[in-house]
Design an enzyme around this catalytic site. Structure first.
Site, PDB file in Angstrom:
ATOM      1  N   HIS A   1       6.831  -2.995  -2.782  1.00  0.00           N
ATOM      2  CA  HIS A   1       7.028  -3.598  -1.457  1.00  0.00           C
ATOM      3  C   HIS A   1       8.031  -4.754  -1.452  1.00  0.00           C
ATOM      4  O   HIS A   1       7.687  -5.886  -1.148  1.00  0.00           O
ATOM      5  CB  HIS A   1       5.703  -4.035  -0.812  1.00  0.00           C
ATOM      6  CG  HIS A   1       4.720  -4.727  -1.728  1.00  0.00           C
ATOM      7  ND1 HIS A   1       5.047  -5.779  -2.540  1.00  0.00           N
ATOM      8  CD2 HIS A   1       3.403  -4.498  -1.944  1.00  0.00           C
ATOM      9  CE1 HIS A   1       3.981  -6.163  -3.202  1.00  0.00           C
ATOM     10  NE2 HIS A   1       2.972  -5.406  -2.869  1.00  0.00           N
TER      11      HIS A   1
ATOM     12  N   HIS B   1       3.581  -6.378  -8.375  1.00  0.00           N
ATOM     13  CA  HIS B   1       3.558  -7.227  -7.178  1.00  0.00           C
ATOM     14  C   HIS B   1       4.409  -8.444  -7.523  1.00  0.00           C
ATOM     15  O   HIS B   1       3.970  -9.334  -8.254  1.00  0.00           O
ATOM     16  CB  HIS B   1       2.121  -7.638  -6.812  1.00  0.00           C
ATOM     17  CG  HIS B   1       2.058  -8.459  -5.573  1.00  0.00           C
ATOM     18  ND1 HIS B   1       1.489  -8.010  -4.402  1.00  0.00           N
ATOM     19  CD2 HIS B   1       2.524  -9.698  -5.292  1.00  0.00           C
ATOM     20  CE1 HIS B   1       1.611  -8.938  -3.460  1.00  0.00           C
ATOM     21  NE2 HIS B   1       2.228  -9.976  -3.991  1.00  0.00           N
TER      22      HIS B   1
ATOM     23  N   HIS C   1      -3.459   1.451  -0.239  1.00  0.00           N
ATOM     24  CA  HIS C   1      -4.816   0.906  -0.424  1.00  0.00           C
ATOM     25  C   HIS C   1      -5.799   1.785   0.338  1.00  0.00           C
ATOM     26  O   HIS C   1      -5.690   1.915   1.561  1.00  0.00           O
ATOM     27  CB  HIS C   1      -4.893  -0.526   0.114  1.00  0.00           C
ATOM     28  CG  HIS C   1      -3.975  -1.469  -0.602  1.00  0.00           C
ATOM     29  ND1 HIS C   1      -4.349  -2.181  -1.719  1.00  0.00           N
ATOM     30  CD2 HIS C   1      -2.678  -1.783  -0.374  1.00  0.00           C
ATOM     31  CE1 HIS C   1      -3.327  -2.912  -2.143  1.00  0.00           C
ATOM     32  NE2 HIS C   1      -2.298  -2.685  -1.354  1.00  0.00           N
TER      33      HIS C   1
ATOM     34  N   ASP D   1       2.116   0.583   1.495  1.00  0.00           N
ATOM     35  CA  ASP D   1       1.239  -0.585   1.373  1.00  0.00           C
ATOM     36  C   ASP D   1       0.287  -0.672   2.560  1.00  0.00           C
ATOM     37  O   ASP D   1      -0.091  -1.761   2.984  1.00  0.00           O
ATOM     38  CB  ASP D   1       2.058  -1.878   1.225  1.00  0.00           C
ATOM     39  CG  ASP D   1       1.209  -3.034   0.726  1.00  0.00           C
ATOM     40  OD1 ASP D   1       0.111  -2.790   0.209  1.00  0.00           O
ATOM     41  OD2 ASP D   1       1.655  -4.191   0.871  1.00  0.00           O
TER      42      ASP D   1
ATOM     43  N   HIS E   1       2.503   3.684  -2.685  1.00  0.00           N
ATOM     44  CA  HIS E   1       1.733   2.418  -2.742  1.00  0.00           C
ATOM     45  C   HIS E   1       0.749   2.423  -1.577  1.00  0.00           C
ATOM     46  O   HIS E   1       1.137   2.221  -0.430  1.00  0.00           O
ATOM     47  CB  HIS E   1       2.676   1.212  -2.630  1.00  0.00           C
ATOM     48  CG  HIS E   1       1.961  -0.110  -2.723  1.00  0.00           C
ATOM     49  ND1 HIS E   1       2.358  -1.114  -3.581  1.00  0.00           N
ATOM     50  CD2 HIS E   1       0.891  -0.626  -2.055  1.00  0.00           C
ATOM     51  CE1 HIS E   1       1.564  -2.156  -3.445  1.00  0.00           C
ATOM     52  NE2 HIS E   1       0.666  -1.889  -2.509  1.00  0.00           N
TER      53      HIS E   1
ATOM     54  N   LYS F   1      -0.911  -1.414 -12.513  1.00  0.00           N
ATOM     55  CA  LYS F   1      -0.495  -2.395 -11.509  1.00  0.00           C
ATOM     56  C   LYS F   1      -0.601  -3.814 -12.043  1.00  0.00           C
ATOM     57  O   LYS F   1      -1.647  -4.222 -12.548  1.00  0.00           O
ATOM     58  CB  LYS F   1      -1.381  -2.242 -10.269  1.00  0.00           C
ATOM     59  CG  LYS F   1      -1.077  -3.219  -9.151  1.00  0.00           C
ATOM     60  CD  LYS F   1       0.279  -2.954  -8.524  1.00  0.00           C
ATOM     61  CE  LYS F   1       0.694  -4.065  -7.588  1.00  0.00           C
ATOM     62  NZ  LYS F   1       0.616  -3.718  -6.195  1.00  0.00           N
TER      63      LYS F   1
ATOM     64  N   HIS G   1      -7.821  -3.829   6.756  1.00  0.00           N
ATOM     65  CA  HIS G   1      -8.860  -4.875   6.799  1.00  0.00           C
ATOM     66  C   HIS G   1      -9.469  -4.781   8.189  1.00  0.00           C
ATOM     67  O   HIS G   1      -8.752  -4.509   9.158  1.00  0.00           O
ATOM     68  CB  HIS G   1      -8.257  -6.273   6.631  1.00  0.00           C
ATOM     69  CG  HIS G   1      -7.698  -6.546   5.266  1.00  0.00           C
ATOM     70  ND1 HIS G   1      -8.482  -6.906   4.201  1.00  0.00           N
ATOM     71  CD2 HIS G   1      -6.432  -6.501   4.809  1.00  0.00           C
ATOM     72  CE1 HIS G   1      -7.717  -7.088   3.127  1.00  0.00           C
ATOM     73  NE2 HIS G   1      -6.471  -6.841   3.466  1.00  0.00           N
TER      74      HIS G   1
HETATM   75  C1  NCD Z   1      -2.914  -5.892   0.133  1.00  0.00           C
HETATM   76  C2  NCD Z   1      -4.420  -5.687   0.313  1.00  0.00           C
HETATM   77  O1  NCD Z   1      -4.923  -5.992   1.390  1.00  0.00           O
HETATM   78  O2  NCD Z   1      -5.064  -5.188  -0.614  1.00  0.00           O
HETATM   79  N1  NCD Z   1      -2.450  -6.762   1.179  1.00  0.00           N
HETATM   80  C3  NCD Z   1      -1.197  -6.860   1.632  1.00  0.00           C
HETATM   81  O3  NCD Z   1      -0.916  -7.740   2.451  1.00  0.00           O
HETATM   82  N2  NCD Z   1      -0.257  -6.040   1.227  1.00  0.00           N
HETATM   83  C4  NCD Z   1      -2.637  -6.425  -1.211  1.00  0.00           C
HETATM   84  C5  NCD Z   1      -1.200  -6.322  -1.624  1.00  0.00           C
HETATM   85  O4  NCD Z   1      -0.664  -5.237  -1.817  1.00  0.00           O
HETATM   86  O5  NCD Z   1      -0.563  -7.361  -1.775  1.00  0.00           O
HETATM   87 ZN    ZN Z   2      -0.429  -3.382  -1.628  1.00  0.00          ZN
END
Ligand code: NCD
Ligand code: ZN
Length: 346
Positions: free
Chosen positions: A175, A137, A16, A248, A14, A100, A252
């Site tokens: 998660h 999720h 991003h 996860d 998992h 997803k 940001h």
């Molecule tokens: C994830 C994101 O920033 O894309 N953020 C997070 O807090 N995990 C989105 C997600 O997986 O919920």
């Molecule tokens: Zn995530």
């Protein structure tokens, strides 16, 4: 005392990676230690069709360092308009590994997610038929449900009914953050798996809220009470094949985290393996680290474990950057609030 361990190369089930400048900055952080990762499709706009997944995969491959063998395992973002035939074709062509499900409004970029679960029934049935796993999720978003109860309520009201109505559907609870999640996953049989993040093994809700608000520990699902963190530690370190690593890692920029309404996500790609080795050693389970990072995930997804290995050694506290620079701004690396002694050496 063990001070060297060699494990099969890990996978992240998992992850991003974002897009553009952010993608180029964060992809190498994962590709350095991991062979494969399930790539989350919550871009803006989301990755909805097979063609979009193919083009995102190509952008990821071109963001990797020269010579990297990292394989992105693509996913589609399930919407109420997802075409089951397009999904089936993308799966048959090996373009996607999973789909997803975001409940609409549950987290970052989830506005196009599912509000009415009856609308996606034909897609879920098609997925059960073709053996395409659903990554979930697992949080309800009803305003009358306390945010700390979202996961437990989702299991009861949404997940269990979906699984009963769709026999054969393989589901990953993404998660998980609660003892209810651990319990439900461990009783779900071979068609149910669960990922656990690195940071949920380390933080509880006090770390976010006590002694001043700590935006860098805010993610979704939000960290819960200490008893839940301990349940996650027991599950991750148990060797039970139900549970596997999904970091996860969700970058940001600080500019987007440190706001009156800041983004959710912890960026752990850089130091995840050092943290995990520390956690597993603390729990006397270093010999089960490999199951969690390298064997249980591929087994659930019906893929071979990686052939290669990585070695970690224990020594003086590891130094790692507290942030990385991206073309979009600075991204803070997750601070586990403890010295880390395990470094990946090869
Ligand atoms: C994830 C994101 O920033 O894309 N953020 C997070 O807090 N995990 C989105 C997600 O997986 O919920
Ligand atoms: Zn995530």
């Amino acid at each position: 005392m063990t001070d060297t361990i060699t494990i099969r190369t890990p996978d992240d089930w998992h992850l991003h990676l974002r897009d553009g400048a952010m993608l180029r900055a964060v992809a190498p952080e994962t590709a350095r230690h991991f062979a494969r990762a399930i790539i989350m499709p919550n871009l803006v706009p989301p990755v909805v069709t097979g063609a979009e997944a193919a083009s995102y995969r190509d952008r990821i491959l071109s963001a990797l360092p020269e010579g990297s063998a990292f394989t992105p395992l693509m996913t589609l973002y399930l919407t109420e308009d997802t075409d089951p035939e397009d999904l089936a074709r993308a799966h048959a062509d090996g373009l996607i590994t999973a789909v997803k499900l975001y409940p609409a409004g549950a987290t970052t970029n989830s506005a196009s997610g599912v509000a009415n679960f009856d609308k996606v029934r034909p897609v879920l049935e098609k997925m059960a038929e073709i053996g395409c796993p659903l990554c979930v999720h697992g949080e309800v978003v009803d305003s009358d449900i306390d945010i700390f109860d979202r996961e437990a309520v989702f299991i009861e009201r949404v997940l269990d009914p979906i699984r009963r109505a769709t026999p054969g559907l393989r589901v990953v609870m993404e998660h998980i953050t609660t003892m209810q999640g651990v319990e439900y996953a461990s009783e779900g049989g071979p068609e149910l798996g669960a990922t656990i993040t690195t940071h949920h093994l380390v933080i509880n809700r006090n770390h976010i809220l006590a002694g001043g608000i700590k935006p860098h520990y805010y993610c979704l699902p939000v960290a819960k009470r200490e008893e839940h963190r301990l349940a996650l530690r027991r599950a991750a370190t148990s060797g039970d094949p139900t549970f596997f690593l999904g970091t996860d890692s969700a970058p940001h920029t600080d500019a987007n985290k440190l706001l009156p309404c800041g983004c959710a996500g912890c960026f752990t790609a850089t130091n995840t393996l050092s943290i995990l080795a520390e956690v597993f050693e603390q729990d006397g389970a270093l010999d089960r680290l490999e199951a969690f990072t390298s064997f249980n995930g591929p087994k659930f997804y019906g893929l071979p474990a990686n052939e290669g290995t990585i070695t970690l050694t224990k020594g003086e506290p590891v130094t790692y950057p507290d942030h990385i620079d991206t073309g979009d701004g600075v991204v803070t690396v997750f601070d586990p609030m403890m010295p880390l002694h395990w470094r990946v050496v090869g």
